[in-house]
Design an enzyme around this catalytic site. Structure first.
Site, PDB file in Angstrom:
ATOM      1  N   LYS A  22      41.920  50.211 -80.646  1.00 48.81           N
ATOM      2  CA  LYS A  22      40.605  50.854 -80.706  1.00 48.81           C
ATOM      3  C   LYS A  22      40.679  52.122 -81.566  1.00 48.81           C
ATOM      4  O   LYS A  22      39.886  52.315 -82.484  1.00 48.81           O
ATOM      5  CB  LYS A  22      40.137  51.224 -79.295  1.00 48.81           C
ATOM      6  CG  LYS A  22      38.941  52.162 -79.278  1.00 48.81           C
ATOM      7  CD  LYS A  22      38.514  52.529 -77.869  1.00 48.81           C
ATOM      8  CE  LYS A  22      39.231  53.712 -77.265  1.00 48.81           C
ATOM      9  NZ  LYS A  22      38.748  55.031 -77.694  1.00 48.81           N
ATOM     10  N   ASN A  23      41.647  52.981 -81.243  1.00 44.06           N
ATOM     11  CA  ASN A  23      41.678  54.283 -81.916  1.00 44.06           C
ATOM     12  C   ASN A  23      42.035  54.163 -83.396  1.00 44.06           C
ATOM     13  O   ASN A  23      41.641  55.014 -84.196  1.00 44.06           O
ATOM     14  CB  ASN A  23      42.651  55.238 -81.208  1.00 44.06           C
ATOM     15  CG  ASN A  23      42.081  55.705 -79.873  1.00 44.06           C
ATOM     16  OD1 ASN A  23      40.917  55.467 -79.573  1.00 44.06           O
ATOM     17  ND2 ASN A  23      42.913  56.372 -79.085  1.00 44.06           N
ATOM     18  N   ARG A  94      33.083  60.561 -79.418  1.00 39.77           N
ATOM     19  CA  ARG A  94      33.651  61.697 -80.122  1.00 39.77           C
ATOM     20  C   ARG A  94      34.209  61.320 -81.504  1.00 39.77           C
ATOM     21  O   ARG A  94      34.168  62.121 -82.443  1.00 39.77           O
ATOM     22  CB  ARG A  94      34.754  62.252 -79.217  1.00 39.77           C
ATOM     23  CG  ARG A  94      35.464  63.411 -79.765  1.00 39.77           C
ATOM     24  CD  ARG A  94      36.539  63.872 -78.806  1.00 39.77           C
ATOM     25  NE  ARG A  94      37.510  64.661 -79.532  1.00 39.77           N
ATOM     26  CZ  ARG A  94      37.319  65.910 -79.863  1.00 39.77           C
ATOM     27  NH1 ARG A  94      36.214  66.528 -79.545  1.00 39.77           N
ATOM     28  NH2 ARG A  94      38.245  66.571 -80.545  1.00 39.77           N
ATOM     29  N   CYS A 118      34.400  61.182 -73.799  1.00 39.19           N
ATOM     30  CA  CYS A 118      34.879  61.258 -72.418  1.00 39.19           C
ATOM     31  C   CYS A 118      34.911  62.701 -71.929  1.00 39.19           C
ATOM     32  O   CYS A 118      35.195  63.616 -72.701  1.00 39.19           O
ATOM     33  CB  CYS A 118      36.303  60.705 -72.339  1.00 39.19           C
ATOM     34  SG  CYS A 118      36.400  58.928 -72.284  1.00 39.19           S
ATOM     35  N   ARG A 123      37.574  69.754 -75.626  1.00 37.37           N
ATOM     36  CA  ARG A 123      37.673  68.939 -76.837  1.00 37.37           C
ATOM     37  C   ARG A 123      36.807  69.429 -78.006  1.00 37.37           C
ATOM     38  O   ARG A 123      35.899  68.736 -78.462  1.00 37.37           O
ATOM     39  CB  ARG A 123      37.348  67.474 -76.526  1.00 37.37           C
ATOM     40  CG  ARG A 123      38.237  66.907 -75.455  1.00 37.37           C
ATOM     41  CD  ARG A 123      38.027  65.446 -75.270  1.00 37.37           C
ATOM     42  NE  ARG A 123      38.828  64.655 -76.194  1.00 37.37           N
ATOM     43  CZ  ARG A 123      38.826  63.320 -76.204  1.00 37.37           C
ATOM     44  NH1 ARG A 123      38.058  62.658 -75.387  1.00 37.37           N
ATOM     45  NH2 ARG A 123      39.577  62.672 -77.050  1.00 37.37           N
ATOM     46  N   PRO A 124      37.099  70.616 -78.511  1.00 36.87           N
ATOM     47  CA  PRO A 124      36.337  71.113 -79.657  1.00 36.87           C
ATOM     48  C   PRO A 124      36.746  70.391 -80.948  1.00 36.87           C
ATOM     49  O   PRO A 124      37.671  69.570 -80.941  1.00 36.87           O
ATOM     50  CB  PRO A 124      36.731  72.591 -79.728  1.00 36.87           C
ATOM     51  CG  PRO A 124      38.079  72.656 -79.086  1.00 36.87           C
ATOM     52  CD  PRO A 124      38.151  71.539 -78.090  1.00 36.87           C
ATOM     53  N   VAL A 125      36.049  70.696 -82.053  1.00 31.32           N
ATOM     54  CA  VAL A 125      36.403  70.084 -83.339  1.00 31.32           C
ATOM     55  C   VAL A 125      36.778  71.147 -84.371  1.00 31.32           C
ATOM     56  O   VAL A 125      36.710  70.916 -85.566  1.00 31.32           O
ATOM     57  CB  VAL A 125      35.269  69.179 -83.894  1.00 31.32           C
ATOM     58  CG1 VAL A 125      35.104  67.931 -83.045  1.00 31.32           C
ATOM     59  CG2 VAL A 125      33.956  69.937 -84.005  1.00 31.32           C
ATOM     60  N   ASP A 126      37.167  72.333 -83.882  1.00 29.88           N
ATOM     61  CA  ASP A 126      37.476  73.446 -84.801  1.00 29.88           C
ATOM     62  C   ASP A 126      38.573  73.093 -85.808  1.00 29.88           C
ATOM     63  O   ASP A 126      38.518  73.509 -86.967  1.00 29.88           O
ATOM     64  CB  ASP A 126      37.847  74.702 -84.007  1.00 29.88           C
ATOM     65  CG  ASP A 126      38.967  74.454 -83.007  1.00 29.88           C
ATOM     66  OD1 ASP A 126      38.988  73.367 -82.385  1.00 29.88           O
ATOM     67  OD2 ASP A 126      39.829  75.331 -82.843  1.00 29.88           O
ATOM     68  N   ASP A 308      47.081  59.009 -73.041  1.00 34.68           N
ATOM     69  CA  ASP A 308      46.195  57.886 -72.716  1.00 34.68           C
ATOM     70  C   ASP A 308      46.833  56.876 -71.761  1.00 34.68           C
ATOM     71  O   ASP A 308      46.185  55.904 -71.367  1.00 34.68           O
ATOM     72  CB  ASP A 308      45.735  57.165 -73.997  1.00 34.68           C
ATOM     73  CG  ASP A 308      44.695  57.962 -74.759  1.00 34.68           C
ATOM     74  OD1 ASP A 308      44.226  58.988 -74.243  1.00 34.68           O
ATOM     75  OD2 ASP A 308      44.347  57.556 -75.893  1.00 34.68           O
ATOM     76  N   ARG A 400      34.296  50.450 -73.318  1.00 36.99           N
ATOM     77  CA  ARG A 400      34.496  51.166 -74.585  1.00 36.99           C
ATOM     78  C   ARG A 400      35.892  50.875 -75.126  1.00 36.99           C
ATOM     79  O   ARG A 400      36.115  50.932 -76.332  1.00 36.99           O
ATOM     80  CB  ARG A 400      34.362  52.679 -74.369  1.00 36.99           C
ATOM     81  CG  ARG A 400      32.979  53.123 -73.955  1.00 36.99           C
ATOM     82  CD  ARG A 400      32.930  54.621 -73.811  1.00 36.99           C
ATOM     83  NE  ARG A 400      33.612  55.234 -74.954  1.00 36.99           N
ATOM     84  CZ  ARG A 400      34.117  56.459 -74.961  1.00 36.99           C
ATOM     85  NH1 ARG A 400      34.011  57.227 -73.903  1.00 36.99           N
ATOM     86  NH2 ARG A 400      34.713  56.924 -76.031  1.00 36.99           N
TER      87      ARG A 400
END
Ligand code: UD1
Length: 422
Positions: A22-23, A94, A118, A123-126, A308, A400
């Site tokens: 998936k990832n 995400r 999730c 879980r930022p995206v900086d 995971d 998912r």
């Protein structure tokens, strides 16, 4: 909402096919945005997250067709007629942020909603944004959206990540393939999914050195061509199904499984008393004794123990002999499965990022709530080994990330049913 009912049913026997990751697929799909020529992905998993990514790419003007029952994805991005990734799609997943780098690299502008996903921490995206800034992007955060521009195109730069991020490495890598000049990405993630993306980009004509190491050097090219690429097997699905015979007894062969994808995980299984052997078609798993032994686990970036698989490993430890300590180092809030497992009779003490599990002889079935993707499947694993019936509610997260989970587990003798919600 659907729920899944599992009834503990003794040892498992047979084979489980492992799907494409998936990832990996979620980062390979946006790579289509980098080229005007078609990209074909084979061995794609059939999951709702993949459909969400397809929807997002289509909203940008890409064509996506699912062939061979969804196992082949034909993608084409001749021209993008929209550069806005809308909140309504992005909030579902995400990984949507992965369209930002490619769109910006290709056309010099993109507007992408800040993501959801999730609920396993802030879980930022900086780091994604900092990496693109290092390549000359001008960013503005307004109304929940990232407004990104690179008027003269992206330029090669040095990206030095303070810690390892899979997604930020992928975004930076895709953007760098079309940036002018050389980009060096330091402290890059080395996860097999990142390697798979890099391999696919090379097939498309990208020039990347250091694949599989912490330093990626990318020589930007003017354009990328089309390619056909097989998605790497899903090491998390693999690890999850390897735990099924470890928890229930019996012997299960995971078809398509590879040692190199799950090295650290196999070491822990071995220490717990579970044999993993390589066969012509995958990995065969059986525990050595009636009860596994407790082992301590600390999650870490690849090649360490994957976060995971932490929830699923905890399900195994719940019935192990002895006390195990599980440390979660990647996400700050990833023990939401613990209270649910405790409803089934597990003895778990959570203090911050550490969970101490005292193994009990047998879990007992109970109604439980799935809180995130990996938590959902850990509850199913626990249910397989429990006495009586376990009803896992709110399983939409499961769909998912796991294709045909009931079918695959039923194929090895598990008693598992889906109850359709209203
Ligand atoms: C990916 C995987 C996810 C897995 C995770 C770690 C996909 C679609 N998802 O998620 O299943 O659990 O890797 O192996 O591939 N962080 C920041 N700023 C950022 C980015 C990340 O602070 O800009 C933090 C995160 O909150 C987390 C850590 O970095 O604490 C690692 O996250 P990251 O590797 O980025 O995870 P994802 O790519 O989101």
């Amino acid at each position: 909402m659907d729920s899944i009912v599992v009834t503990g049913n003794g040892p498992l026997q047979g084979q489980i096919p492992i799907a494409g990751a998936k990832n990996a697929c979620l980062t390979l799909m946006p790579a289509t945005l980098l080229s005007e020529e078609p990209l074909t992905l084979t061995n794609a998993p059939r999951l709702s997250d993949i459909r969400t990514m397809a929807q997002l790419l289509q909203s940008l003007g890409a064509e996506v067709s699912q062939l061979q029952d969804g196992q082949v994805l034909a993608l084409s991005s001749r021209a993008l007629d929209n550069h806005v990734a809308d909140y309504d799609i992005v909030r579902k997943m995400r990984a949507s942020i992965l369209v930002l780098g490619p769109m910006l690299a290709r056309d010099g502008h993109a507007i992408v909603s800040l993501p959801g996903g999730c609920a396993i921490g802030a879980r930022p995206v900086d780091l994604h944004l900092r990496a693109l800034e290092a390549m000359g992007a001008e960013l503005d955060l307004r109304d929940g959206y990232v407004h990104a521009r690179a008027p003269g195109g992206l330029k090669g730069g040095t990206v030095d990540f303070p810690f390892v991020s899979v997604g930020a490495t992928e975004n930076a890598l895709m953007a760098a393939t079309l940036a002018k000049g050389t980009t060096v990405i330091r402290n890059a993630a080395r996860e097999p999914e990142v390697v798979d993306l890099a391999d696919c980009l090379v097939r498309m004509g990208a020039r990347i050195d250091g694949i599989g190491t912490h330093t990626l050097t990318v020589e930007g090219v003017d354009r990328l061509r089309g390619a056909t690429h097989p998605v790497v097997p899903d090491r998390i699905e693999l690890g999850t199904y390897m735990l099924a015979p470890a928890i229930c007894g019996g012997e299960v062969e995971c078809l398509g499984g590879r040692f190199d994808l799950v090295g650290a995980f196999c070491e822990k299984l071995d220490a717990a008393g579970v044999d993993v052997t390589e066969t012509d078609s995958g990995l065969k798993v059986a525990r050595r004794h009636d009860r596994v032994r407790a082992v301590d686990v600390t999650t870490a970036p690849y090649p360490g123990f994957p976060t995971d698989l932490q929830a699923q490993m905890m399900a195994l430890m719940c019935t192990a002999e002895g006390v195990s300590v599980l440390e979660e180092q990647i996400f700050e809030n990833r023990f939401m499965h613990a209270p649910e497992l405790m409803r089934m009779g597990a003895r778990i003490d959570v203090q911050g990022g550490t969970a101490t599990v005292t193994g009990v002889e047998r879990l007992k079935g109970a109604p439980v709530m799935a809180t995130d993707l990996r938590a959902s499947v850990s509850l199913i694993l626990a249910g397989l080994a429990a006495e009586g019936e376990t009803q896992v509610n709110r399983v939409y997260h499961l769909d998912r990330g796991y294709e045909r989970v009931e079918e695959k587990l039923r194929g090895v003798g598990a008693r598992i049913e889906r109850i359709k919600g209203r």
